[in-house]
Design a protein around this motif. Structure first.
Motif, PDB file in Angstrom:
ATOM      1  N   SER A 168      49.098  18.095  18.736  1.00  0.00           N
ATOM      2  CA  SER A 168      47.995  17.209  18.352  1.00  0.00           C
ATOM      3  C   SER A 168      47.501  16.469  19.586  1.00  0.00           C
ATOM      4  N   TYR A 169      46.181  16.363  19.735  1.00  0.00           N
ATOM      5  CA  TYR A 169      45.616  15.578  20.837  1.00  0.00           C
ATOM      6  C   TYR A 169      44.341  14.889  20.364  1.00  0.00           C
ATOM      7  N   SER A 170      44.092  13.699  20.926  1.00  0.00           N
ATOM      8  CA  SER A 170      42.887  12.937  20.594  1.00  0.00           C
ATOM      9  C   SER A 170      42.710  11.847  21.633  1.00  0.00           C
ATOM     10  N   THR A 171      41.649  11.079  21.488  1.00  0.00           N
ATOM     11  CA  THR A 171      41.406   9.946  22.388  1.00  0.00           C
ATOM     12  C   THR A 171      41.937   8.640  21.798  1.00  0.00           C
ATOM     13  N   THR A 172      42.680   8.741  20.699  1.00  0.00           N
ATOM     14  CA  THR A 172      43.259   7.566  20.049  1.00  0.00           C
ATOM     15  C   THR A 172      44.774   7.629  20.144  1.00  0.00           C
ATOM     16  N   SER A 173      45.376   6.546  20.606  1.00  0.00           N
ATOM     17  CA  SER A 173      46.829   6.505  20.737  1.00  0.00           C
ATOM     18  C   SER A 173      47.497   6.204  19.404  1.00  0.00           C
ATOM     19  N   GLY A 174      48.659   6.845  19.201  1.00  0.00           N
ATOM     20  CA  GLY A 174      49.486   6.510  18.054  1.00  0.00           C
ATOM     21  C   GLY A 174      49.038   7.073  16.727  1.00  0.00           C
ATOM     22  N   ALA A 175      48.143   8.059  16.709  1.00  0.00           N
ATOM     23  CA  ALA A 175      47.656   8.619  15.442  1.00  0.00           C
ATOM     24  C   ALA A 175      47.603  10.147  15.503  1.00  0.00           C
ATOM     25  N   PRO A 176      48.750  10.820  15.699  1.00  0.00           N
ATOM     26  CA  PRO A 176      48.734  12.283  15.849  1.00  0.00           C
ATOM     27  C   PRO A 176      48.212  13.009  14.613  1.00  0.00           C
ATOM     28  N   ASN A 177      48.430  12.466  13.435  1.00  0.00           N
ATOM     29  CA  ASN A 177      47.952  13.128  12.219  1.00  0.00           C
ATOM     30  C   ASN A 177      46.431  13.162  12.128  1.00  0.00           C
ATOM     31  N   ASP A 178      45.766  12.290  12.866  1.00  0.00           N
ATOM     32  CA  ASP A 178      44.305  12.234  12.838  1.00  0.00           C
ATOM     33  C   ASP A 178      43.666  12.977  13.998  1.00  0.00           C
ATOM     34  N   GLY A 179      44.455  13.540  14.885  1.00  0.00           N
ATOM     35  CA  GLY A 179      43.915  14.236  16.049  1.00  0.00           C
ATOM     36  C   GLY A 179      43.561  15.681  15.755  1.00  0.00           C
ATOM     37  N   THR A 180      43.176  16.394  16.809  1.00  0.00           N
ATOM     38  CA  THR A 180      42.966  17.839  16.705  1.00  0.00           C
ATOM     39  C   THR A 180      44.330  18.503  16.737  1.00  0.00           C
ATOM     40  N   ILE A 181      44.689  19.229  15.672  1.00  0.00           N
ATOM     41  CA  ILE A 181      46.019  19.836  15.544  1.00  0.00           C
ATOM     42  C   ILE A 181      45.899  21.347  15.700  1.00  0.00           C
ATOM     43  N   VAL A 182      46.670  21.885  16.646  1.00  0.00           N
ATOM     44  CA  VAL A 182      46.588  23.307  16.982  1.00  0.00           C
ATOM     45  C   VAL A 182      47.949  23.963  16.770  1.00  0.00           C
ATOM     46  N   PRO A 183      48.028  25.070  16.006  1.00  0.00           N
ATOM     47  CA  PRO A 183      49.298  25.799  15.860  1.00  0.00           C
ATOM     48  C   PRO A 183      49.564  26.656  17.099  1.00  0.00           C
ATOM     49  N   VAL A 184      50.817  26.662  17.595  1.00  0.00           N
ATOM     50  CA  VAL A 184      51.181  27.454  18.768  1.00  0.00           C
ATOM     51  C   VAL A 184      52.520  28.147  18.525  1.00  0.00           C
ATOM     52  N   THR A 185      52.748  29.215  19.262  1.00  0.00           N
ATOM     53  CA  THR A 185      53.994  29.973  19.117  1.00  0.00           C
ATOM     54  C   THR A 185      54.782  30.058  20.414  1.00  0.00           C
ATOM     55  N   GLU A 186      54.362  29.332  21.428  1.00  0.00           N
ATOM     56  CA  GLU A 186      55.081  29.238  22.697  1.00  0.00           C
ATOM     57  C   GLU A 186      55.331  27.768  23.003  1.00  0.00           C
ATOM     58  N   LYS A 187      56.297  27.499  23.865  1.00  0.00           N
ATOM     59  CA  LYS A 187      56.618  26.105  24.204  1.00  0.00           C
ATOM     60  C   LYS A 187      55.731  25.594  25.343  1.00  0.00           C
ATOM     61  N   THR A 188      54.481  25.958  25.258  1.00  0.00           N
ATOM     62  CA  THR A 188      53.472  25.485  26.205  1.00  0.00           C
ATOM     63  C   THR A 188      52.102  25.687  25.580  1.00  0.00           C
ATOM     64  N   TYR A 189      51.184  24.807  25.932  1.00  0.00           N
ATOM     65  CA  TYR A 189      49.824  24.949  25.412  1.00  0.00           C
ATOM     66  C   TYR A 189      48.865  24.287  26.387  1.00  0.00           C
ATOM     67  N   THR A 190      47.731  24.960  26.658  1.00  0.00           N
ATOM     68  CA  THR A 190      46.703  24.424  27.551  1.00  0.00           C
ATOM     69  C   THR A 190      45.497  24.002  26.729  1.00  0.00           C
ATOM     70  N   ILE A 191      45.158  22.735  26.820  1.00  0.00           N
ATOM     71  CA  ILE A 191      43.974  22.200  26.144  1.00  0.00           C
ATOM     72  C   ILE A 191      42.797  22.319  27.110  1.00  0.00           C
ATOM     73  N   THR A 192      41.713  22.909  26.664  1.00  0.00           N
ATOM     74  CA  THR A 192      40.531  23.081  27.505  1.00  0.00           C
ATOM     75  C   THR A 192      39.350  22.297  26.929  1.00  0.00           C
ATOM     76  N   GLY A 193      38.275  22.246  27.702  1.00  0.00           N
ATOM     77  CA  GLY A 193      37.065  21.576  27.235  1.00  0.00           C
ATOM     78  C   GLY A 193      37.167  20.074  27.176  1.00  0.00           C
ATOM     79  N   LEU A 194      38.071  19.499  27.965  1.00  0.00           N
ATOM     80  CA  LEU A 194      38.238  18.048  27.975  1.00  0.00           C
ATOM     81  C   LEU A 194      37.170  17.382  28.849  1.00  0.00           C
TER      82      LEU A 194
END
Length: 397
Positions: free
Chosen positions: A45-71
């Motif tokens: 989960s990522y967003s511009t708001t701290s402390g609210a992961p449930n309200d962020g953009t949530i992405v399913p992944v299958t590796e122990k790494t993930y690259t967020i683009t378009g920031l």
């Protein structure tokens, strides 16, 4: 007899650990984590708001790494990760990490210094304080070839102000990492800011009026006071050094210190950039039937040709030399435009000159002028006061 009941094993209370940023660019960030179990699914989960992961953009992944683009460069984001067994069986969110694409933090430490990056004491003495320091190129490799848009320094006090004091901030790439003189030199330095400085929430942020194109050398930054204000000291966070990496120009001493500095950067803009020399043209009261002209220039400060340059006036009393669909090449000569004020008829006149070009916001110049009545006698006094011995019987314009 016995009866068997189906059951579901709820997910363990533990969550992924060692969650961190492993790499970052101007518009992306790579997240990594560890998981002690044989887990194969996670959600980031990522967003511009701290402390609210449930309200962020949530992405399913299958590796122990993930690259967020378009920031967005210069924007702070917050991210967390959790393990997933099923839609209804998930771990708690991990600890949160924050990151700012397009921001490089250097000299991060808890050492404190009173003089660098700026010396607040004696701010009530005009041009009394000057400080300079050099950030080594080795700390800046990730931003080479980009432009610096703003910098920030970290103060031990949450809020600071120096009243009406004004400062200029300069930058320059230099060969050396240390100073050989305690007297600041401003030769060849590029001014990137002029105005007041203040600390808010422990941070002094300086937005550059013009971005500084950074290549790859050591970076010298200087802060110079130009207008006196209030005398108030401040301590700054950073790191101690073993060499003369800074100087302060009030006491004229070397300082073995580098301030904690956030450098906000972005790609160098490859585009034209129109600059017009004036924003107003005022002719004042002039005699009728006199020749009245003023000029302004149009320049291209960008990195590609400035095309489609056109100049127009919305008031026929102010005429301009014809500029229609002209071009200024990169590094080319400026266009000089003459504005002529028609002074045949008495009165007050106002208008707007508009300068347009392809891919540029229009620039405007407010023009004004007054033509005196030919049937009246006008005497101008240099200081605006009636000389001694004169008597005023009536006042007219």
């Amino acid at each position: 007899r016995s009866t068997l009941f189906p059951y579901t094993t709820l997910f363990r209370s533990s969550y992924p650990t060692d969650f961190a940023i492993s790499a970052m660019t101007i518009n992306s960030a790579t997240l990594t984590w560890t998981d002690a179990t044989a887990q194969s699914k996670w959600e980031v989960s990522y967003s511009t708001t701290s402390g609210a992961p449930n309200d962020g953009t949530i992405v399913p992944v299958t590796e122990k790494t993930y690259t967020i683009t378009g920031l967005t460069a210069g924007t702070t984001y917050y991210a967390s990760v959790r393990a997933v067994n099923s839609d209804t069986d998930k771990s708690a969110w991990s600890s949160e990490v924050s990151f700012t694409p397009g921001m490089l933090l250097v000299n991060e430490g808890t050492a404190q210094n009173y003089y660098v990056p700026m010396y607040g004491n004696y701010a009530d003495v005009a041009t009394g304080t000057q400080s300079q320091f050099i950030i080594p190129a080795a700390s800046l490799t990730s931003i080479a070839g980009n432009q610096i848009d703003k910098i920030a320094f970290y103060c031990t006090t949450a809020s600071k102000s120096w009243g009406n004091a004004e400062y200029e901030v300069y930058v320059k790439e230099v060969e050396n990492t240390t100073f050989s003189s305690t007297t600041p030199s401003w030769d060849g330095m590029e001014k990137v800011y002029s105005g007041k400085l203040s600390v808010t929430d422990g941070v002094m942020t300086i937005e550059f009026t013009e971005p500084f194109e950074y290549n790859s050398s050591n970076l010298m930054i200087g802060v110079k006071q130009t207008v006196k204000g209030s005398d108030t000291g401040a301590y700054w966070y950073g790191v101690t050094t073993t060499e003369n990496t800074a100087i302060d120009g009030y006491n004229k001493q070397y300082r073995k210190f580098l301030p904690k500095t956030a450098i906000y950067y972005s790609p160098i803009v490859i585009a034209p950039k129109m600059e017009v020399s004036e924003t107003t043209l005022a002719y004042g009261p002039v005699a009728p039937s006199s020749v009245q002209t003023k000029t302004f220039t149009i320049e291209n400060k960008g990195k590609t040709d400035l095309t489609g340059i056109t100049v127009s006036s919305d008031n026929a009393t102010f005429t301009v030399t014809e500029v229609q669909n002209q071009t200024i090449a990169v590094g080319g000569d400026a266009i000089t435009v003459t504005v002529t004020f028609n002074t045949e008829t008495a009165g007050q006149y106002d208008g707007t000159i508009t300068i347009s070009a392809n891919d540029q916001a229009d620039a405007t110049i407010a023009v004004s002028g007054a033509v005196r009545d030919a049937n009246k006698l006008y005497i101008d006094f240099a200081d605006g006061n009636i000389p001694s011995g004169w008597t005023s019987v009536a006042i007219d314009s």
